[in-house]
Design a protein around this motif. Sequence first.
Motif, PDB file in Angstrom:
ATOM      1  N   GLU A  11      34.836 -15.845  62.435  1.00  0.00           N
ATOM      2  CA  GLU A  11      35.786 -15.694  63.529  1.00  0.00           C
ATOM      3  C   GLU A  11      35.222 -16.344  64.786  1.00  0.00           C
ATOM      4  O   GLU A  11      34.060 -16.136  65.128  1.00  0.00           O
ATOM      5  CB  GLU A  11      36.080 -14.217  63.780  1.00  0.00           C
ATOM      6  CG  GLU A  11      37.100 -13.990  64.898  1.00  0.00           C
ATOM      7  CD  GLU A  11      37.635 -12.572  64.933  1.00  0.00           C
ATOM      8  OE1 GLU A  11      37.279 -11.775  64.033  1.00  0.00           O
ATOM      9  OE2 GLU A  11      38.410 -12.241  65.850  1.00  0.00           O
ATOM     10  N   LEU A  12      36.059 -17.131  65.453  1.00  0.00           N
ATOM     11  CA  LEU A  12      35.635 -17.839  66.658  1.00  0.00           C
ATOM     12  C   LEU A  12      36.682 -17.651  67.746  1.00  0.00           C
ATOM     13  O   LEU A  12      37.863 -17.937  67.537  1.00  0.00           O
ATOM     14  CB  LEU A  12      35.455 -19.326  66.361  1.00  0.00           C
ATOM     15  CG  LEU A  12      35.088 -20.231  67.549  1.00  0.00           C
ATOM     16  CD1 LEU A  12      33.753 -19.808  68.155  1.00  0.00           C
ATOM     17  CD2 LEU A  12      35.029 -21.685  67.100  1.00  0.00           C
ATOM     18  N   ASP A  13      36.267 -17.152  68.889  1.00  0.00           N
ATOM     19  CA  ASP A  13      37.166 -16.897  70.005  1.00  0.00           C
ATOM     20  C   ASP A  13      36.839 -17.844  71.155  1.00  0.00           C
ATOM     21  O   ASP A  13      35.811 -17.710  71.818  1.00  0.00           O
ATOM     22  CB  ASP A  13      37.015 -15.447  70.453  1.00  0.00           C
ATOM     23  CG  ASP A  13      38.086 -15.041  71.463  1.00  0.00           C
ATOM     24  OD1 ASP A  13      38.665 -15.936  72.098  1.00  0.00           O
ATOM     25  OD2 ASP A  13      38.340 -13.839  71.602  1.00  0.00           O
ATOM     26  N   LEU A  14      37.714 -18.812  71.385  1.00  0.00           N
ATOM     27  CA  LEU A  14      37.580 -19.759  72.488  1.00  0.00           C
ATOM     28  C   LEU A  14      38.709 -19.561  73.495  1.00  0.00           C
ATOM     29  O   LEU A  14      39.065 -20.476  74.239  1.00  0.00           O
ATOM     30  CB  LEU A  14      37.597 -21.198  71.954  1.00  0.00           C
ATOM     31  CG  LEU A  14      36.413 -21.587  71.068  1.00  0.00           C
ATOM     32  CD1 LEU A  14      36.660 -22.920  70.390  1.00  0.00           C
ATOM     33  CD2 LEU A  14      35.129 -21.623  71.869  1.00  0.00           C
ATOM     34  N   GLY A  15      39.280 -18.354  73.499  1.00  0.00           N
ATOM     35  CA  GLY A  15      40.395 -18.050  74.381  1.00  0.00           C
ATOM     36  C   GLY A  15      39.995 -17.945  75.838  1.00  0.00           C
ATOM     37  O   GLY A  15      38.820 -17.827  76.180  1.00  0.00           O
TER      38      GLY A  15
END
Length: 199
Positions: free
Chosen positions: A42-46
């Motif tokens: 999971e990758l969060d670049l928000g």
Amino acid sequence: QDLKNGKLLKYLWSASNPRRGNQMTSINSLDNHFFPSLKLRELDLGQNLIEFISEAAFVSLGKLEVLHLDGNQLASVPSADTLRPLASTLLSLNLGQNAIQKLESEVFLPLKNLKSLNLTGASIVNISYDAFRGLSGNTGQHSGLQILSLASNALDRFPNLGLLHRLTRLEIGGNFIEKIQALDLTGLSSLQVSLFFLE
């Protein structure tokens, strides 16, 4: 102890995510520059300022299942070549709160395993007739898209969702759609929960 080789870190998100909310403007490659050899799930670049994502951005993330790109300044969905490295693993994609405006033809075609797509508040005005082609889950083991949010956009007519035979949840409130006809729901035999808040 083995973080630098990517053997322990599988999730990079939420409050522990150094990439969320730090005003990034582009992603050229996550291969060597950001997370070498990681096997992220999971990758969060928000909540950044991302306008551009290169075709090489996700080439090293072949295990990624969840990708958050919400709250950026993307004017379009990342290209097919950009998304292709995630084709076999990505299950959830969040593109909400961007400036996408139009979903082009077959824009999600590489993502045949995608189950959840969030486009809430993405400034969408127009959706091409076959924008969701490839997400039907009609081939082999692919289950197809099950959850779709198009809420809080600027749509004035119901989009063609006939290709999404496995769709079970649709959120489409907060648009300018005045009516929904029976024909609009043709092919959506699995739709169980629909949120049609017409305003």
